[in-house]
Design a protein around this motif. Structure first.
Motif, PDB file in Angstrom:
ATOM      1  N   ASN A 181       0.825  -1.214   0.000  1.00  0.00           N
ATOM      2  CA  ASN A 181       0.000   0.000   0.000  1.00  0.00           C
ATOM      3  C   ASN A 181       0.858   1.263   0.000  1.00  0.00           C
ATOM      4  OD1 ASN A 181       0.996  -0.233   2.663  1.00  0.00           O
ATOM      5  ND2 ASN A 181      -0.779   0.852   3.514  1.00  0.00           N
ATOM      6  N   LEU A 182       2.075   1.195  -0.529  1.00  0.00           N
ATOM      7  CA  LEU A 182       3.057   2.253  -0.349  1.00  0.00           C
ATOM      8  C   LEU A 182       2.684   3.563  -1.039  1.00  0.00           C
ATOM      9  CD1 LEU A 182       6.283   0.085  -0.658  1.00  0.00           C
ATOM     10  CD2 LEU A 182       5.090   0.814   1.416  1.00  0.00           C
ATOM     11  N   ASP A 183       2.017   3.497  -2.184  1.00  0.00           N
ATOM     12  CA  ASP A 183       1.636   4.746  -2.856  1.00  0.00           C
ATOM     13  C   ASP A 183       0.697   5.584  -1.995  1.00  0.00           C
ATOM     14  OD1 ASP A 183       3.198   4.527  -5.054  1.00  0.00           O
ATOM     15  OD2 ASP A 183       1.603   4.063  -6.473  1.00  0.00           O
ATOM     16  N   ARG A 240      -1.057   2.515   8.444  1.00  0.00           N
ATOM     17  CA  ARG A 240       0.009   1.530   8.598  1.00  0.00           C
ATOM     18  C   ARG A 240       0.596   1.152   7.241  1.00  0.00           C
ATOM     19  NH1 ARG A 240      -2.946  -4.269   9.996  1.00  0.00           N
ATOM     20  NH2 ARG A 240      -4.688  -4.053   8.547  1.00  0.00           N
ATOM     21  N   LEU A 241       1.852   0.770   7.283  1.00  0.00           N
ATOM     22  CA  LEU A 241       2.560   0.291   6.096  1.00  0.00           C
ATOM     23  C   LEU A 241       2.429  -1.224   6.040  1.00  0.00           C
ATOM     24  CD1 LEU A 241       6.077   1.345   4.878  1.00  0.00           C
ATOM     25  CD2 LEU A 241       5.595  -1.069   5.302  1.00  0.00           C
ATOM     26  N   VAL A 279       4.942  -5.072   8.392  1.00  0.00           N
ATOM     27  CA  VAL A 279       3.875  -4.221   8.919  1.00  0.00           C
ATOM     28  C   VAL A 279       4.534  -3.113   9.721  1.00  0.00           C
ATOM     29  CG1 VAL A 279       1.811  -4.061  10.340  1.00  0.00           C
ATOM     30  CG2 VAL A 279       2.239  -6.134   8.998  1.00  0.00           C
ATOM     31  N   ASN A 280       4.458  -1.902   9.208  1.00  0.00           N
ATOM     32  CA  ASN A 280       5.172  -0.776   9.808  1.00  0.00           C
ATOM     33  C   ASN A 280       6.661  -1.100   9.902  1.00  0.00           C
ATOM     34  OD1 ASN A 280       2.830   0.800  10.000  1.00  0.00           O
ATOM     35  ND2 ASN A 280       2.269  -0.183  11.924  1.00  0.00           N
ATOM     36  N   ARG A 281       7.210  -1.185  11.108  1.00  0.00           N
ATOM     37  CA  ARG A 281       8.644  -1.451  11.274  1.00  0.00           C
ATOM     38  C   ARG A 281       8.959  -2.917  11.542  1.00  0.00           C
ATOM     39  NH1 ARG A 281      10.740   2.173  15.934  1.00  0.00           N
ATOM     40  NH2 ARG A 281      12.634   1.018  15.412  1.00  0.00           N
ATOM     41  N   GLU A 315      10.096   9.034   2.055  1.00  0.00           N
ATOM     42  CA  GLU A 315       9.431   9.138   3.357  1.00  0.00           C
ATOM     43  C   GLU A 315       7.997   8.637   3.240  1.00  0.00           C
ATOM     44  OE1 GLU A 315       8.251  12.487   6.769  1.00  0.00           O
ATOM     45  OE2 GLU A 315       9.382  13.068   4.976  1.00  0.00           O
ATOM     46  N   PHE A 316       7.720   7.503   3.896  1.00  0.00           N
ATOM     47  CA  PHE A 316       6.371   6.963   3.948  1.00  0.00           C
ATOM     48  C   PHE A 316       5.675   7.557   5.169  1.00  0.00           C
ATOM     49  CE2 PHE A 316       8.990   3.622   1.924  1.00  0.00           C
ATOM     50  CZ  PHE A 316       8.366   3.588   0.687  1.00  0.00           C
ATOM     51  N   ARG A 317       4.599   8.284   4.933  1.00  0.00           N
ATOM     52  CA  ARG A 317       3.938   9.006   6.008  1.00  0.00           C
ATOM     53  C   ARG A 317       2.715   8.248   6.512  1.00  0.00           C
ATOM     54  NH1 ARG A 317       4.219  15.361   4.005  1.00  0.00           N
ATOM     55  NH2 ARG A 317       6.498  15.430   3.749  1.00  0.00           N
ATOM     56  N   THR A 318       2.814   7.760   7.741  1.00  0.00           N
ATOM     57  CA  THR A 318       1.715   7.053   8.387  1.00  0.00           C
ATOM     58  C   THR A 318       1.939   7.040   9.891  1.00  0.00           C
ATOM     59  OG1 THR A 318       0.646   4.905   8.648  1.00  0.00           O
ATOM     60  CG2 THR A 318       2.935   4.864   7.950  1.00  0.00           C
ATOM     61  N   PRO A 319       0.873   7.145  10.693  1.00  0.00           N
ATOM     62  CA  PRO A 319       1.018   7.116  12.143  1.00  0.00           C
ATOM     63  C   PRO A 319       1.657   5.834  12.668  1.00  0.00           C
ATOM     64  CG  PRO A 319      -1.160   7.898  11.532  1.00  0.00           C
ATOM     65  CD  PRO A 319      -0.526   7.390  10.285  1.00  0.00           C
ATOM     66  N   GLY A 320       1.526   4.738  11.909  1.00  0.00           N
ATOM     67  CA  GLY A 320       2.088   3.470  12.380  1.00  0.00           C
ATOM     68  C   GLY A 320       3.580   3.333  12.216  1.00  0.00           C
TER      69      GLY A 320
END
Length: 272
Positions: free
Chosen positions: A42-44, A205-206, A221-223, A262-267
């Motif tokens: 879901n990176l885009d 979340r990534l 998933v995230n980190r 830079e992937f911007r997400t709260p997760g």
């Protein structure tokens, strides 16, 4: 682009060189090769981009740019491929239920494929993340079915069908469905919600996933990166920096991004 050039480009992308005559073996081989080669991601969305699920856009992203995508991209591409090969295919609407209790009703924002072959119905789904199918499963109830990775089954409860996966701790719901077809306009609407609505879980979340050989699964998933073996045992570790994230994306999922992406997400929170 004519049909054969389209198919040739697709088969080159997934590394498949076998016969292209419609059969259950071909369906299974394509399903496995697809999820090994084209990662779920879901990176885009985390880069602030909208997801265009037109065939031309999906082809450009997943085939030419060698990126991945989520269900409307992945199964949308496979839908077109199978139709061009001569399969009878229907896109089916579903609700993803992974890690969600039965009393919670998730949005109907998933699509998978129903394929008719030799008088039987088969399901394939290359767009449900870390549990994407690696071979088709037959539409029969209460019967355990082996795949190239996990064991699956379909159960019917409360006027709904549930596709389930067998993990070491028992059966878990993958998605629920009613066999209702999901036409293009419904996929467009659901894709808008999934990619642009502020409450979409893809915003916070990534998620990246790919099937490997010998029953392995690679999931990010995230980190947290996880490598799960054929027995469902996972080896996990935490990614320490944005540069390490870019490295993992390349090494485990064959996704290439500039080091300063830079992937911007709260997760996705990094230690300062």
């Amino acid at each position: 682009m004519n049909d054969q050039r389209f198919l040739d480009a697709y088969f080159d992308r997934i590394g498949f060189k076998g016969p292209q005559i419609p059969s259950l073996e071909l369906l299974n081989n394509i399903t496995l090769a697809h999820v090994r080669s084209i990662p779920f991601e879901n990176l885009d969305i985390l880069l602030g981009k909208s997801i265009n699920i037109s065939l031309d856009s999906v082809f450009e992203k997943l085939i030419i740019q060698k990126r991945g995508g989520y269900c409307f991209e992945q199964n949308g591409l496979l839908l077109h491929v199978l139709q061009k090969l001569g399969f009878e295919v229907t896109p089916i609407s579903a609700r993803v239920r992974l890690d969600r209790p039965r009393e919670f009703t998730p949005p109907r924002t998933h699509v998978f494929l129903r394929v008719e072959h030799s008088g039987k119905s088969w399901f394939t789904d290359v767009g449900v993340g870390g549990v994407s199918l690696t071979s088709a499963i037959e539409f029969i109830q209460d019967t355990e079915q082996k795949t190239n990775h996990e064991t699956r089954r379909i159960v019917y409860e409360g006027n709904r069908y549930f596709h389930q996966v067998l993990f070491p701790n028992g059966w878990s719901d993958v998605c629920e469905f009613t066999l209702e077809e999901m036409p293009e306009i419904d996929r467009e609407l659901a894709n808008w919600y999934t990619s642009d609505h502020p409450k979409s879980h893809f915003k916070d979340r990534l998620i990246v996933a790919r099937a490997g050989e010998d029953g392995k699964r690679f999931t990010l998933v995230n980190r947290e990166f996880s490598e799960r073996d054929k027995n469902g045992i996972a080896n996990k570790f935490l990614i320490k920096s944005p540069k390490d994230l870019i490295k993992i994306l390349k090494e485990k999922f064959n996704l290439t991004f500039p080091l300063d992406t830079e992937f911007r997400t709260p997760g996705l929170q990094w230690d300062q």
